[in-house]
Scaffold this motif. Structure first.
Motif, PDB file in Angstrom:
ATOM      1  N   ASP A 131      -8.035   1.544  -8.684  1.00  0.00           N
ATOM      2  CA  ASP A 131      -8.725   0.292  -9.008  1.00  0.00           C
ATOM      3  C   ASP A 131      -8.003  -0.391 -10.160  1.00  0.00           C
ATOM      4  O   ASP A 131      -7.908  -1.604 -10.213  1.00  0.00           O
ATOM      5  N   ILE A 132      -7.504   0.431 -11.106  1.00  0.00           N
ATOM      6  CA  ILE A 132      -6.818  -0.104 -12.285  1.00  0.00           C
ATOM      7  C   ILE A 132      -5.600   0.757 -12.598  1.00  0.00           C
ATOM      8  O   ILE A 132      -5.692   1.976 -12.665  1.00  0.00           O
ATOM      9  N   ASP A 133      -4.462   0.097 -12.767  1.00  0.00           N
ATOM     10  CA  ASP A 133      -3.276   0.745 -13.328  1.00  0.00           C
ATOM     11  C   ASP A 133      -3.312   0.541 -14.835  1.00  0.00           C
ATOM     12  O   ASP A 133      -3.509  -0.584 -15.316  1.00  0.00           O
ATOM     13  N   ILE A 134      -3.078   1.619 -15.592  1.00  0.00           N
ATOM     14  CA  ILE A 134      -3.062   1.544 -17.053  1.00  0.00           C
ATOM     15  C   ILE A 134      -1.656   1.916 -17.528  1.00  0.00           C
ATOM     16  O   ILE A 134      -1.185   3.022 -17.259  1.00  0.00           O
ATOM     17  N   TYR A 135      -0.986   0.972 -18.177  1.00  0.00           N
ATOM     18  CA  TYR A 135       0.387   1.182 -18.647  1.00  0.00           C
ATOM     19  C   TYR A 135       0.359   1.319 -20.159  1.00  0.00           C
ATOM     20  O   TYR A 135       0.047   0.357 -20.863  1.00  0.00           O
TER      21      TYR A 135
END
Ligand code: ADP
Ligand code: MG
Length: 153
Positions: A121-125
């Motif tokens: 749902d969310i990519d966190i970089y």
């Protein structure tokens, strides 16, 4: 907007981000955590897991691939695929069963399991920014967008 970038001045800010994410989850969520070693993937995960009610330690499941947290309100699964050899191992462990609609799944080194794990749902970089960190969150669907809107406001 479907991306959000934040500065994280210290470790506490990284944990706090995780706690905010936790409180913004409506049903379940899938987060992919990207970034170099030491960038803060596990620290953010600790915030999420503790934000969902876990009171103990959070450390990466280096040898088992997944650390489960069966919390009163949620099932949380923390994956670290750094040491994954063959992604087919993920099939053998029944990886998809973990990704129920109401579970919270957090995946470090998702690129190692590409094609074998559900989309996030969310990519966190996370990235180094001098002695601090910066983070960019990218939502990919309505569920992810809802979380970003909640933590960004
Ligand atoms: P990863 O899982 O990405 O390899 P960890 O979360 O295990 O990284 O480790 C991150 C390290 O950086 C820890 O030593 C933590 O204390 C530190 N750290 C986390 N967030 C910050 C921040 N915003 N600024 C400075 N140091 C941080
Ligand atoms: Mg880690």
């Amino acid at each position: 907007n479907s991306t959000l970038t934040l500065s994280l001045a210290n470790e506490e800010a990284t944990v706090e981000l995780g706690k905010k994410l936790a409180s913004a989850i409506v049903e379940g969520a899938v987060f992919y955590m990207h970034g170099d070693l030491g960038a803060g993937k596990t620290t953010t995960t600790r915030g999420i897991v503790q934000g969902l009610g876990h009171t103990g330690n959070v450390k990466s499941p280096t040898y088992t691939l997944v650390e489960p947290y069966e919390l009163p309100e949620k099932s949380v699964y923390h994956f670290d695929l750094y040491r994954l050899g063959d992604p087919e191992e993920l099939e053998f462990m029944g990886i998809r069963d973990y990704f129920a609609a109401d579970a919270v799944c957090i995946v470090e080194w998702p690129e190692k399991g590409q094609g074998f794990i559900p989309e996030p749902d969310i990519d966190i970089y996370l990235a180094y920014d001098g002695d601090a960190r910066k983070v960019t969150l990218k939502a990919h669907n309505e569920r992810g967008l809802q979380v970003l809107l909640t933590i960004g406001s």
